[in-house]
Design an enzyme around this catalytic site. Structure first.
Site, short mmCIF file in Angstrom:
data_model
loop_
_atom_site.label_atom_id
_atom_site.label_comp_id
_atom_site.label_asym_id
_atom_site.label_seq_id
_atom_site.Cartn_x
_atom_site.Cartn_y
_atom_site.Cartn_z
N TYR A 137 0.49 -0.92 -0.04
CA TYR A 137 0.70 -0.22 0.36
C TYR A 137 0.18 0.84 0.12
O TYR A 137 1.87 1.49 1.35
CB TYR A 137 -1.50 0.08 1.02
CG TYR A 137 -1.31 -1.19 1.49
CD1 TYR A 137 -2.58 -2.06 0.57
CD2 TYR A 137 -0.84 -2.61 2.29
CE1 TYR A 137 -3.39 -3.10 0.76
CE2 TYR A 137 -1.59 -3.27 1.80
CZ TYR A 137 -2.67 -4.27 1.74
OH TYR A 137 -2.91 -5.75 1.70
N ARG B 81 -3.47 -6.20 -2.43
CA ARG B 81 -3.45 -7.04 -1.97
C ARG B 81 -4.02 -8.43 -3.33
O ARG B 81 -4.83 -8.14 -3.84
CB ARG B 81 -3.89 -7.18 -1.20
CG ARG B 81 -4.43 -8.36 0.22
CD ARG B 81 -5.09 -7.60 1.58
NE ARG B 81 -6.41 -6.98 1.37
CZ ARG B 81 -6.84 -5.92 1.65
NH1 ARG B 81 -5.80 -5.59 2.16
NH2 ARG B 81 -7.82 -6.11 1.83
#
Ligand code: GLY
Ligand code: MN
Ligand code: MN
Length: 465
Positions: free
Chosen positions: A416, A433
């Site tokens: 992230y 993800r």
């Protein structure tokens, strides 16, 4: 009433539990309460997982009592024509023994009267601690009633123990029935991800205003279409930078051409969860930086999958992931070698934490973050202390759980990238993800969620018109 499907399965689980209660033990397992959403309107009812595990019974207002001699007493809603007109058919105590193979059944209204009788002459009372509001007080009341009869010769339980300790261990290893349900749940969820990906690219190609909720609608459609009553948790559909918010929900944000979309969603089926994350280009084609970062996460997932096999520990997939991510973050220039040192330094100092701040997996079962200790019970005493390199907090480490066939866990690395000084601009606001569900087998693990692809070229092929 004939036995319900799988009644024998639940009977066996109750018998297994009975043997764990010790001499003259008794276990009390209430189901979940109904919860009000607002005036005259309740949240959709979801039974308690422990209760369901032992009964397969999904009505509210019920409680199971199991004793170490193998007797199982169910307290459930009484038949009531007027209530059944409003809320639906109830099984009722008369039919319950025939349908659920319990030894006896009473109205839930009789619980306060019957529980002291069942507790009499027992030595240990087991119930789930800190799980059901007010249960402890209620048990206290029942024990007081038993104590009042001590002068008439009754024995009162002398110890109270946490039933979660027993049931969590039982639930951690999934039997073949559970594995089968979980495979089916995973299959439905994979289909939902495929459907959402295709819809996204199709809408963008048609020049339509695509919103996160459009893709959420596709997920729900597929879940319900295949008999799932609801998602196993609040679905995440995150466009672009929203993917960097770990607990984002499907909201109203527009999905733009050129952005990535992260979807973390899975259905519940017959009481069991699935949990899948995929990240894909909204228009069906990865850009260079998106692909580079994606392939790094995928390589870290491959390493984690290779470390998911019997004899390895729960922490091993996480450590395998971190090793790959640490090197990759240096190679891609997200971390500056001159500042953070080698990959080994990045791991030891947790410098990767800026981009990867969660664990690589969790147990999966009836609950999406399922029960079961992450420490190896046989080595629980071997704790060591260390200081966290970032927070300086004292951490007690215990040996991580050794993986065994039948355990089910997620494998879900991510990256992230929030804009920050020194972070190359081409990676800003990318959140990725990749999450799959794995059953530990005799040889390794079985990924049950690969009905939706993970490789970049396969995702692109899927999203082509
Ligand atoms: N969807 C919840 C999780 O991935 O842990
Ligand atoms: Mn998960
Ligand atoms: Mn998830």
């Amino acid at each position: 009433m004939p036995l319900t499907a799988n009644a024998a399965l639940y009977t066996q689980r109750r018998a297994d539990l009975a043997t764990l209660l010790g001499r003259d033990g008794i276990a009390i397992i209430p189901t979940a309460p109904e919860r009000q959403r607002n005036r005259d309107s309740d949240f959709l009812y979801r039974h308690d997982s422990y209760f369901y595990y032992l009964t397969g019974f999904t009505e509210p207002n019920a409680c199971l009592i199991v004793t170490s001699d193998g007797h199982a007493t169910l307290f459930c809603q009484p038949k009531d024509l007027e209530r059944e007109i409003w809320d639906g058919i109830r099984l009722g105590p008369h039919a319950a023994p025939g349908a659920l193979a319990v030894s006896a059944a009473y109205s839930i209204a009789d619980l306060d009267q019957q529980a002291p009788r069942l507790l009499e002459n027992k030595s240990t009372v087991w119930y789930p601690f800190a799980t059901h509001k007010g249960l402890e007080t209620r048990v206290d009341g029942w024990l007081s009633s038993v104590r009042a009869r001590v002068r008439f010769g009754a024995l009162c339980p002398e110890s109270q123990r946490d039933l979660c300790a027993l049931l969590d261990e039982m639930r951690l290893v999934k039997d073949t029935h559970e594995q089968d349900v979980m495979r089916r749940a995973a299959h439905i969820s994979a289909g939902a991800h495929v459907r959402a990906m295709k819809r996204c690219a199709n809408m963008l190609r048609a020049g339509q205003d695509v919103r996160e909720y459009h893709l959420d609608a596709e997920l729900l459609h597929e879940f319900r279409q295949h008999g799932s009553p609801y998602p196993a948790y609040g679905s995440i559909v995150a466009a672009g930078a929203n993917a960097c918010v770990l607990h984002y929900r499907a909201d109203t944000a527009p999905i733009h051409d050129g952005e990535l979309v992260l979807i973390d969603a899975g259905c519940e089926l017959d009481g069991y969860a699935s949990d899948i994350t995929r990240t894909f280009p909204a228009n069906g084609k990865f850009t260079g930086p998106q692909r580079d970062l994606y392939n790094l996460v995928l390589a870290s997932q491959d390493a984690a999958i290779a470390a998911t096999c019997p004899g390895k520990r729960f922490v091993d997939p996480h450590e395998a992931t971190v090793a790959v991510l640490a090197q990759g973050l240096l190679d891609l220039g997200l971390l500056d070698k001159s500042k953070v040192g080698s990959a080994q330094d990045v791991i030891e100092n947790r410098s990767y934490f800026q981009f990867y701040m969660h664990r690589t997996g969790h147990w999966l079962g009836m609950d999406v973050h399922d029960c079961g200790s992450y420490n190896e019970p046989s080595e629980i005493g071997n704790s060591t202390e260390r200081r966290d390199p970032l927070s300086n907090e004292l951490i007690q480490s215990r040996p991580s759980r050794i993986l065994r066939p039948g355990m089910v866990l997620t494998i879900e690395p991510g990256l992230y990238v929030r804009p920050a000084e020194g972070v190359p601009a081409q990676f800003h606001n990318i959140g990725i993800r990749i999450e799959d569900d794995a059953i530990v087998t005799e040889e390794g693990c079985e990924l049950i969620t690969r009905g939706v692809p993970v490789k970049t070229d396969e995702i692109e092929a899927l999203m082509r018109p």
